[in-house]
Write an enzyme that holds these catalytic residues in place. Sequence first.
Site, PDB file in Angstrom:
ATOM      1  N   ASP A  98       5.830  -3.492   2.990  1.00 51.85           N
ATOM      2  CA  ASP A  98       4.785  -2.842   3.797  1.00 51.85           C
ATOM      3  C   ASP A  98       5.186  -2.819   5.267  1.00 51.85           C
ATOM      4  O   ASP A  98       5.092  -1.794   5.947  1.00 51.85           O
ATOM      5  CB  ASP A  98       3.457  -3.584   3.653  1.00 51.85           C
ATOM      6  CG  ASP A  98       3.039  -3.721   2.202  1.00 51.85           C
ATOM      7  OD1 ASP A  98       3.632  -3.049   1.342  1.00 51.85           O
ATOM      8  OD2 ASP A  98       2.120  -4.517   1.940  1.00 51.85           O
ATOM      9  N   HIS A 153       6.279  -4.139  -6.936  1.00 46.45           N
ATOM     10  CA  HIS A 153       6.591  -5.499  -7.382  1.00 46.45           C
ATOM     11  C   HIS A 153       8.090  -5.646  -7.639  1.00 46.45           C
ATOM     12  O   HIS A 153       8.507  -6.354  -8.563  1.00 46.45           O
ATOM     13  CB  HIS A 153       5.738  -5.890  -8.596  1.00 46.45           C
ATOM     14  CG  HIS A 153       4.288  -6.034  -8.225  1.00 46.45           C
ATOM     15  ND1 HIS A 153       3.786  -7.163  -7.626  1.00 46.45           N
ATOM     16  CD2 HIS A 153       3.248  -5.165  -8.318  1.00 46.45           C
ATOM     17  CE1 HIS A 153       2.492  -6.997  -7.383  1.00 46.45           C
ATOM     18  NE2 HIS A 153       2.138  -5.781  -7.790  1.00 46.45           N
ATOM     19  N   GLY A 158      -5.208  -0.692   0.064  1.00 49.10           N
ATOM     20  CA  GLY A 158      -3.838  -0.739  -0.450  1.00 49.10           C
ATOM     21  C   GLY A 158      -2.892   0.178   0.300  1.00 49.10           C
ATOM     22  O   GLY A 158      -1.806   0.485  -0.189  1.00 49.10           O
ATOM     23  N   ARG A 180       1.273   2.682   5.021  1.00 47.04           N
ATOM     24  CA  ARG A 180       2.326   3.207   4.146  1.00 47.04           C
ATOM     25  C   ARG A 180       1.765   3.495   2.764  1.00 47.04           C
ATOM     26  O   ARG A 180       0.757   2.932   2.347  1.00 47.04           O
ATOM     27  CB  ARG A 180       3.495   2.228   4.026  1.00 47.04           C
ATOM     28  CG  ARG A 180       3.187   0.923   3.286  1.00 47.04           C
ATOM     29  CD  ARG A 180       3.519   0.947   1.806  1.00 47.04           C
ATOM     30  NE  ARG A 180       3.061  -0.244   1.087  1.00 47.04           N
ATOM     31  CZ  ARG A 180       1.916  -0.322   0.463  1.00 47.04           C
ATOM     32  NH1 ARG A 180       1.062   0.670   0.475  1.00 47.04           N
ATOM     33  NH2 ARG A 180       1.566  -1.428  -0.174  1.00 47.04           N
ATOM     34  N   TYR A 194      -1.252 -12.095  -7.330  1.00 44.43           N
ATOM     35  CA  TYR A 194       0.022 -11.645  -6.740  1.00 44.43           C
ATOM     36  C   TYR A 194       1.033 -12.799  -6.782  1.00 44.43           C
ATOM     37  O   TYR A 194       2.183 -12.617  -7.201  1.00 44.43           O
ATOM     38  CB  TYR A 194      -0.212 -11.188  -5.298  1.00 44.43           C
ATOM     39  CG  TYR A 194       1.014 -10.608  -4.626  1.00 44.43           C
ATOM     40  CD1 TYR A 194       1.273  -9.241  -4.656  1.00 44.43           C
ATOM     41  CD2 TYR A 194       1.936 -11.433  -3.973  1.00 44.43           C
ATOM     42  CE1 TYR A 194       2.403  -8.700  -4.037  1.00 44.43           C
ATOM     43  CE2 TYR A 194       3.059 -10.914  -3.357  1.00 44.43           C
ATOM     44  CZ  TYR A 194       3.291  -9.549  -3.394  1.00 44.43           C
ATOM     45  OH  TYR A 194       4.411  -9.029  -2.796  1.00 44.43           O
ATOM     46  N   ASP A 226      10.094  -5.631  -4.475  1.00 41.47           N
ATOM     47  CA  ASP A 226      10.669  -6.061  -3.179  1.00 41.47           C
ATOM     48  C   ASP A 226      10.993  -7.546  -3.174  1.00 41.47           C
ATOM     49  O   ASP A 226      12.096  -7.949  -2.785  1.00 41.47           O
ATOM     50  CB  ASP A 226       9.787  -5.636  -1.978  1.00 41.47           C
ATOM     51  CG  ASP A 226       8.375  -6.191  -1.943  1.00 41.47           C
ATOM     52  OD1 ASP A 226       7.924  -6.784  -2.952  1.00 41.47           O
ATOM     53  OD2 ASP A 226       7.708  -6.025  -0.889  1.00 41.47           O
ATOM     54  N   GLY A 284      -8.402  -2.275   3.417  1.00 43.17           N
ATOM     55  CA  GLY A 284      -8.440  -2.882   2.088  1.00 43.17           C
ATOM     56  C   GLY A 284      -8.282  -1.882   0.966  1.00 43.17           C
ATOM     57  O   GLY A 284      -8.780  -2.078  -0.139  1.00 43.17           O
ATOM     58  N   SER A 302      -1.798  -0.675   3.325  1.00 44.60           N
ATOM     59  CA  SER A 302      -1.179  -1.578   4.301  1.00 44.60           C
ATOM     60  C   SER A 302      -1.850  -1.554   5.666  1.00 44.60           C
ATOM     61  O   SER A 302      -1.200  -1.533   6.708  1.00 44.60           O
ATOM     62  CB  SER A 302       0.326  -1.286   4.441  1.00 44.60           C
ATOM     63  OG  SER A 302       0.951  -1.565   3.238  1.00 44.60           O
ATOM     64  N   SER A 303      -3.186  -1.582   5.649  1.00 49.61           N
ATOM     65  CA  SER A 303      -3.893  -1.688   6.928  1.00 49.61           C
ATOM     66  C   SER A 303      -3.544  -3.010   7.617  1.00 49.61           C
ATOM     67  O   SER A 303      -3.513  -3.067   8.851  1.00 49.61           O
ATOM     68  CB  SER A 303      -5.404  -1.563   6.729  1.00 49.61           C
ATOM     69  OG  SER A 303      -5.861  -2.500   5.790  1.00 49.61           O
TER      70      SER A 303
HETATM   71  C1  GLA Z   1       1.977  -5.641  -1.601  1.00 47.22           C
HETATM   72  C2  GLA Z   1       3.009  -6.519  -0.887  1.00 47.22           C
HETATM   73  C3  GLA Z   1       4.395  -5.878  -0.911  1.00 47.22           C
HETATM   74  C4  GLA Z   1       4.790  -5.466  -2.329  1.00 47.22           C
HETATM   75  C5  GLA Z   1       3.652  -4.681  -2.998  1.00 47.22           C
HETATM   76  C6  GLA Z   1       3.942  -4.383  -4.445  1.00 47.22           C
HETATM   77  O1  GLA Z   1       1.790  -4.437  -0.902  1.00 47.22           O
HETATM   78  O2  GLA Z   1       2.615  -6.740   0.452  1.00 47.22           O
HETATM   79  O3  GLA Z   1       5.345  -6.761  -0.373  1.00 47.22           O
HETATM   80  O4  GLA Z   1       5.168  -6.568  -3.098  1.00 47.22           O
HETATM   81  O5  GLA Z   1       2.418  -5.373  -2.922  1.00 47.22           O
HETATM   82  O6  GLA Z   1       5.037  -3.535  -4.555  1.00 47.22           O
END
Ligand code: GLA
Length: 342
Positions: A149, A20, A105, A13, A198, A22, A103, A107-108
């Site tokens: 994600d 930040h 970002g 995705r 995070y 969700d 890796g 969402s692998s």
């Molecule tokens: C990562 C987390 C998500 C979200 C984003 C920031 O991808 O897995 O849940 O918090 O960071 O928006």
Amino acid sequence: MTAPEVAAFAPGRVNLMGDHTDYAGGLALPMAVDLGTTVRGFRTGTRIELASSDRPEPVDLPLVVDDPTGVEPEWGRYVAGVVAEVAPATGIVGTVHSTLPVGAGLSSSAALELSVALAIGFDGPAMALARLGRRAEHRASGVPCGLMDQLASACGVAGHALLVDFTTETFVPVAVPDDLEVIVVHSGQPRALSGSAYAERRASVEAAAAEVGPLAEVGGPDVAALTDPTLRRRARHVVTENERTRAMADALTNDDAGAIGAVMSASHRSLRDDFEVSTDALDRAVDALARTPGVLGARLTGAGFGGCVVGLARRGAVTDPDSITGRGWIVRPSGGAHRLDR
Ligand code: GLA
């Protein structure tokens, strides 16, 4: 009897707006992309044996793993987290192949979780698959991520981003206008998901909410009442990012190029200055993408701390996405995770 063959695909995705937010019960506008992970195999035996085309070491696990965080190789932790959630009675012997950069970002890990879950027998609604994937991620990495994600990967709608409300965990598809393209470019900095940073950001958001109420419900004056200046900036990001997410959904619906650009730039500034999750490499990538002719606006996407940035461009304006920072993609809003063998 030969073992039944299974195959499943789950997309990565990219988030167009709302980072930040969700885990604060706020809003986000992610979309599933046409890059993702495919698992193929035979359901047989009592072990999970998966070879990967992207990683040298295969995963070989029993059906019960007590501590997914201790599994080697590391990508096996996500598999183990999923196995713990699905609790299959039968194993699998198969392969994993991904077109997603690992890796970066995009969402692998969510794509891996969801494709494995479907391949080892999860059969249920997309939202249940998303929640299962997030629980697996928590088990595997210990990072207290939100649902964005996995929700985007499970529930993606072709041609659309999803305007998600994380208080109700519901979403409305928002069409991405046909005359726009989504450009993703890599900052060159691997995303060290810095689990600790995070978790620290998430803790700040929760501390702010404990003082003034849920950040999805409060406004500017409540934020201004926070006494700690760091908490105030963190909360200001979340409150203004929720407003920008609504504004972005409207701007897409109206195909309003000016508003799209302005809201993306404002989001990047807020992530950089108030939430402090950008890096020099991400700032440079956002600048380079935003300055590319035909690009309306750009921002970091996802957790930050490295990885990719996203921009929206007039269709056809970007012909060589690799030329912007060295590595880039034109991605299409795509459908969600699904079995390929039925
Ligand atoms: C990562 C987390 C998500 C979200 C984003 C920031 O991808 O897995 O849940 O918090 O960071 O928006």
